[in-house]
Design a protein around this motif. Structure first.
Motif, PDB file in Angstrom:
ATOM      1  N   MET A   1     -40.023 -26.255 -19.153  1.00 19.79           N
ATOM      2  CA  MET A   1     -41.207 -26.699 -19.898  1.00 19.79           C
ATOM      3  C   MET A   1     -42.420 -26.789 -18.974  1.00 19.79           C
ATOM      4  SD  MET A   1     -41.886 -30.341 -21.867  1.00 19.79           S
ATOM      5  CE  MET A   1     -41.835 -31.256 -20.312  1.00 19.79           C
ATOM      6  N   LEU A   2     -42.208 -27.323 -17.771  1.00 20.23           N
ATOM      7  CA  LEU A   2     -43.311 -27.473 -16.826  1.00 20.23           C
ATOM      8  C   LEU A   2     -43.796 -26.117 -16.309  1.00 20.23           C
ATOM      9  CD1 LEU A   2     -42.018 -30.563 -14.793  1.00 20.23           C
ATOM     10  CD2 LEU A   2     -43.781 -30.532 -16.571  1.00 20.23           C
ATOM     11  N   ILE A   3     -42.849 -25.182 -16.090  1.00 20.20           N
ATOM     12  CA  ILE A   3     -43.217 -23.850 -15.598  1.00 20.20           C
ATOM     13  C   ILE A   3     -43.941 -23.054 -16.687  1.00 20.20           C
ATOM     14  CG2 ILE A   3     -42.295 -21.608 -14.870  1.00 20.20           C
ATOM     15  CD1 ILE A   3     -40.082 -23.135 -13.400  1.00 20.20           C
ATOM     16  N   ALA A   4     -43.383 -23.061 -17.898  1.00 22.65           N
ATOM     17  CA  ALA A   4     -43.972 -22.288 -19.003  1.00 22.65           C
ATOM     18  C   ALA A   4     -45.273 -22.915 -19.496  1.00 22.65           C
ATOM     19  CB  ALA A   4     -42.970 -22.175 -20.145  1.00 22.65           C
ATOM     20  N   GLY A   5     -45.393 -24.223 -19.334  1.00 24.03           N
ATOM     21  CA  GLY A   5     -46.589 -24.907 -19.804  1.00 24.03           C
ATOM     22  C   GLY A   5     -46.481 -25.273 -21.278  1.00 24.03           C
ATOM     23  N   ILE A   6     -47.347 -26.168 -21.701  1.00 32.10           N
ATOM     24  CA  ILE A   6     -47.369 -26.631 -23.085  1.00 32.10           C
ATOM     25  C   ILE A   6     -48.661 -26.148 -23.746  1.00 32.10           C
ATOM     26  CG2 ILE A   6     -47.382 -28.663 -24.591  1.00 32.10           C
ATOM     27  CD1 ILE A   6     -45.960 -30.163 -22.284  1.00 32.10           C
ATOM     28  N   ASN A   7     -48.515 -25.523 -24.878  1.00 29.69           N
ATOM     29  CA  ASN A   7     -49.689 -25.074 -25.633  1.00 29.69           C
ATOM     30  C   ASN A   7     -50.350 -26.316 -26.237  1.00 29.69           C
ATOM     31  OD1 ASN A   7     -51.399 -24.094 -27.797  1.00 29.69           O
ATOM     32  ND2 ASN A   7     -50.370 -22.112 -27.586  1.00 29.69           N
ATOM     33  N   THR A   8     -51.392 -26.814 -25.574  1.00 21.39           N
ATOM     34  CA  THR A   8     -51.997 -28.084 -25.979  1.00 21.39           C
ATOM     35  C   THR A   8     -52.612 -28.028 -27.373  1.00 21.39           C
ATOM     36  OG1 THR A   8     -53.999 -27.470 -24.777  1.00 21.39           O
ATOM     37  CG2 THR A   8     -52.418 -28.879 -23.633  1.00 21.39           C
TER      38      THR A   8
ATOM     39  N   VAL B   1     -36.664 -35.301 -22.678  1.00 25.44           N
ATOM     40  CA  VAL B   1     -35.736 -34.161 -22.671  1.00 25.44           C
ATOM     41  C   VAL B   1     -35.738 -33.466 -24.026  1.00 25.44           C
ATOM     42  CG1 VAL B   1     -33.310 -33.481 -22.479  1.00 25.44           C
ATOM     43  CG2 VAL B   1     -34.266 -35.152 -20.883  1.00 25.44           C
ATOM     44  N   THR B   2     -35.716 -34.248 -25.112  1.00 27.51           N
ATOM     45  CA  THR B   2     -35.740 -33.667 -26.455  1.00 27.51           C
ATOM     46  C   THR B   2     -37.027 -32.869 -26.676  1.00 27.51           C
ATOM     47  OG1 THR B   2     -34.456 -35.544 -27.282  1.00 27.51           O
ATOM     48  CG2 THR B   2     -35.505 -34.149 -28.924  1.00 27.51           C
ATOM     49  N   PHE B   3     -38.163 -33.422 -26.240  1.00 25.05           N
ATOM     50  CA  PHE B   3     -39.435 -32.712 -26.362  1.00 25.05           C
ATOM     51  C   PHE B   3     -39.429 -31.432 -25.531  1.00 25.05           C
ATOM     52  CE2 PHE B   3     -43.674 -31.833 -24.627  1.00 25.05           C
ATOM     53  CZ  PHE B   3     -44.340 -31.515 -25.804  1.00 25.05           C
ATOM     54  N   ALA B   4     -38.821 -31.496 -24.341  1.00 21.17           N
ATOM     55  CA  ALA B   4     -38.750 -30.311 -23.484  1.00 21.17           C
ATOM     56  C   ALA B   4     -37.975 -29.190 -24.164  1.00 21.17           C
ATOM     57  CB  ALA B   4     -38.097 -30.677 -22.147  1.00 21.17           C
ATOM     58  N   ILE B   5     -36.865 -29.540 -24.831  1.00 20.76           N
ATOM     59  CA  ILE B   5     -36.070 -28.535 -25.554  1.00 20.76           C
ATOM     60  C   ILE B   5     -36.904 -27.922 -26.680  1.00 20.76           C
ATOM     61  CG2 ILE B   5     -34.012 -28.148 -26.978  1.00 20.76           C
ATOM     62  CD1 ILE B   5     -32.727 -30.522 -25.457  1.00 20.76           C
ATOM     63  N   MET B   6     -37.619 -28.777 -27.418  1.00 19.76           N
ATOM     64  CA  MET B   6     -38.466 -28.314 -28.512  1.00 19.76           C
ATOM     65  C   MET B   6     -39.574 -27.390 -27.989  1.00 19.76           C
ATOM     66  SD  MET B   6     -40.502 -30.678 -31.317  1.00 19.76           S
ATOM     67  CE  MET B   6     -39.021 -31.594 -31.766  1.00 19.76           C
ATOM     68  N   SER B   7     -40.166 -27.773 -26.861  1.00 19.02           N
ATOM     69  CA  SER B   7     -41.253 -26.986 -26.281  1.00 19.02           C
ATOM     70  C   SER B   7     -40.753 -25.632 -25.778  1.00 19.02           C
ATOM     71  CB  SER B   7     -41.896 -27.768 -25.122  1.00 19.02           C
ATOM     72  OG  SER B   7     -42.968 -27.048 -24.556  1.00 19.02           O
ATOM     73  N   CYS B   8     -39.588 -25.629 -25.122  1.00 26.55           N
ATOM     74  CA  CYS B   8     -39.013 -24.367 -24.628  1.00 26.55           C
ATOM     75  C   CYS B   8     -38.735 -23.412 -25.786  1.00 26.55           C
ATOM     76  CB  CYS B   8     -37.718 -24.642 -23.862  1.00 26.55           C
ATOM     77  SG  CYS B   8     -37.952 -25.457 -22.274  1.00 26.55           S
ATOM     78  N   ALA B   9     -38.198 -23.943 -26.890  1.00 28.26           N
ATOM     79  CA  ALA B   9     -37.909 -23.116 -28.064  1.00 28.26           C
ATOM     80  C   ALA B   9     -39.190 -22.601 -28.708  1.00 28.26           C
ATOM     81  CB  ALA B   9     -37.083 -23.910 -29.081  1.00 28.26           C
ATOM     82  N   ALA B  10     -40.214 -23.446 -28.732  1.00 25.49           N
ATOM     83  CA  ALA B  10     -41.503 -23.022 -29.305  1.00 25.49           C
ATOM     84  C   ALA B  10     -42.085 -21.855 -28.513  1.00 25.49           C
ATOM     85  CB  ALA B  10     -42.479 -24.202 -29.313  1.00 25.49           C
ATOM     86  N   ASN B  11     -42.004 -21.934 -27.168  1.00 23.92           N
ATOM     87  CA  ASN B  11     -42.526 -20.868 -26.325  1.00 23.92           C
ATOM     88  C   ASN B  11     -41.700 -19.585 -26.444  1.00 23.92           C
ATOM     89  OD1 ASN B  11     -44.759 -22.175 -25.157  1.00 23.92           O
ATOM     90  ND2 ASN B  11     -43.472 -23.227 -23.680  1.00 23.92           N
ATOM     91  N   ALA B  12     -40.364 -19.754 -26.557  1.00 21.44           N
ATOM     92  CA  ALA B  12     -39.485 -18.580 -26.577  1.00 21.44           C
ATOM     93  C   ALA B  12     -39.405 -17.908 -27.937  1.00 21.44           C
ATOM     94  CB  ALA B  12     -38.073 -18.985 -26.129  1.00 21.44           C
ATOM     95  N   PHE B  13     -39.608 -18.668 -29.023  1.00 22.73           N
ATOM     96  CA  PHE B  13     -39.409 -18.115 -30.362  1.00 22.73           C
ATOM     97  C   PHE B  13     -40.655 -18.198 -31.247  1.00 22.73           C
ATOM     98  CE2 PHE B  13     -35.214 -19.549 -28.883  1.00 22.73           C
ATOM     99  CZ  PHE B  13     -34.507 -18.347 -28.974  1.00 22.73           C
TER     100      PHE B  13
END
Length: 401
Positions: free
Chosen positions: A157-164, A237-249
């Motif tokens: 999540m930290l590497i990919a960044g969060i779409n603010t 951790v739950t937010f990180a999983i959600m964020s990773c999925a948002a970036n990947a999918f």
């Protein structure tokens, strides 16, 4: 058992396959659209778990024992017992099905054999662990693997960044676009059986330490801080999983499926993403598959005055019954992801029963003495209860119409 450890156990309890799958599907299908629901769930979890832990510390009793103790009328007492048994039994059976399915899904991704076949093997392993009284030895290894998977998700999540922009839109977009997924986010975070488990663990801690009234008063502030930190960590951790999925999918228009769910780990793990995700899902699933029957054992044994100890025959029978029900759910033939999501949603639908009992107990001076709920605690818990009932009622209404 230190108070910090009880908080970490509760935080680890909701980072199971249900959380991984539900948060992944939420991020993949809706981006950050359910971040508001996650924030609500984390706040609600803290409010309710603080009450459950305070109950155990102050009274030296679990939630089930407290419910029975304050029921003077036999008719009301048995009504309460039947209601709690139904809520915990049905909820844990569904949750157990999701746990076993998640662990089996992880193994079936990298090893030969069907999900149903792996469910049976995992059910046998869980059965052996439960009747051997050696759970704590395996628990450390499995929780270590789940913690490692959590670190990977946060790092990505930290590497990919969060779409603010998308995040702010998600925080402000409070809606009911996908009620089943919304309830699943709530049910996988505010786990009903954790209220019984936390009260039981805190009661055990209080009895072992023989805490006096002054020691309880001095202990509670630190206990609240540690609980807040532990649950907050689980929320991150739950937010990180959600964020990773948002970036990947979601942000790439790729469609999530059981075969590509590990794609979100590829930015840091590359070709090893699938293997690592499978190992993490297996660890989270097996850990929860053993914890859920234990929690049911604490809850139901407390209702009937049986010894809430793993060595007791009645305790083991309850654990095995929940495990068998979970195996039946997991081998029912439904799609794996659907089983996991439905298991979490069913917890949210049954949650009001546990919350109502907890609220009632926490306002009884007879049992809580000087540690009854404050007005703020009651208002927060009341609002949480209303939101969950409205969301659950909306879903049930949509199914009936």
């Amino acid at each position: 058992m230190k108070s910090g450890k009880t908080g970490l156990i509760i935080a680890a309890a909701f980072i199971g396959p249900g959380t991984v799958t539900t948060a992944s599907m939420a991020g993949a299908n809706l981006g950050y659209g359910l971040v508001w629901a996650l924030c609500f769930s984390i706040l609600a979890t803290y409010v309710l778990q603080e009450m459950a832990s305070r109950l155990g510390l102050v009274t030296g009793k679990g939630l089930s024992e407290a419910i029975v103790d304050i029921s003077q009328n036999n008719l009301i007492k048995w009504f309460c017992i039947i209601l709690v048994c139904a809520a915990i039994g049905l909820g844990n059976a569904a949750y157990e099905g999701g746990n076993l399915t998640g662990a089996a899904l992880g193994l079936a991704t990298v090893l030969p054999g069907s999900i149903s076949w792996w469910v049976l093997i995992l059910g046998t392993v869980a059965f052996a662990v439960l009747i051997s009284n050696r759970y704590h030895l395996l628990e450390k290894v499995l929780i270590g693997l789940v913690a490692l998977m959590s670190v990977v998700f946060v790092t990505i999540m930290l590497i990919a960044g969060i779409n603010t922009t998308a995040l702010m839109s998600g925080l402000s977009a409070v809606g009911l676009s996908d009620t089943a997924l919304l309830l699943a986010i709530i049910g996988t975070t505010i786990v009903p059986y954790n209220l019984f488990l936390h009260a039981g663990l805190s009661a055990k801690q209080s009895l072992e330490a023989s805490l006096s009234e002054s020691e309880i008063r001095s202990h509670l502030p630190a206990h609240k801080r540690q609980l807040f930190a532990s649950i907050g960590l689980g929320g991150i951790v739950t937010f990180a999983i959600m964020s990773c999925a948002a970036n990947a999918f979601y942000l790439t228009d790729n469609v999530l499926s059981p075969g590509n769910i590990a794609t979100q780990l590829e930015p840091i793990l590359g070709d090893y993403a699938n293997l690592f995700f499978a190992l993490g899902l297996f660890s989270a699933g097996l850990t929860s598959a053993i914890t859920a029957p234990l929690a049911a054992g604490y809850a139901i044994c407390g209702l009937f005055g049986w010894q809430p100890k793993l060595q007791a025959k009645e305790f083991k029978l309850v654990c095995v019954a929940i495990l068998l029900c979970g195996v039946l759910v997991a081998t029912s033939g439904f799609k794996p992801l659907a089983i996991i999501i439905l298991a979490q949603a069913s917890n949210a639908l049954l949650l009001p029963i546990s919350v109502l009992f907890l609220l009632y107990v926490m306002n009884q001076k007879k049992i809580m003495k000087a540690h009854t709920n404050t007005l703020l605690s009651n208002l927060l818990a009341g609002c949480i209860l209303i939101v969950i009932i409205v969301l659950g009622g909306n879903k049930l209404l949509s199914l009936l119409l």
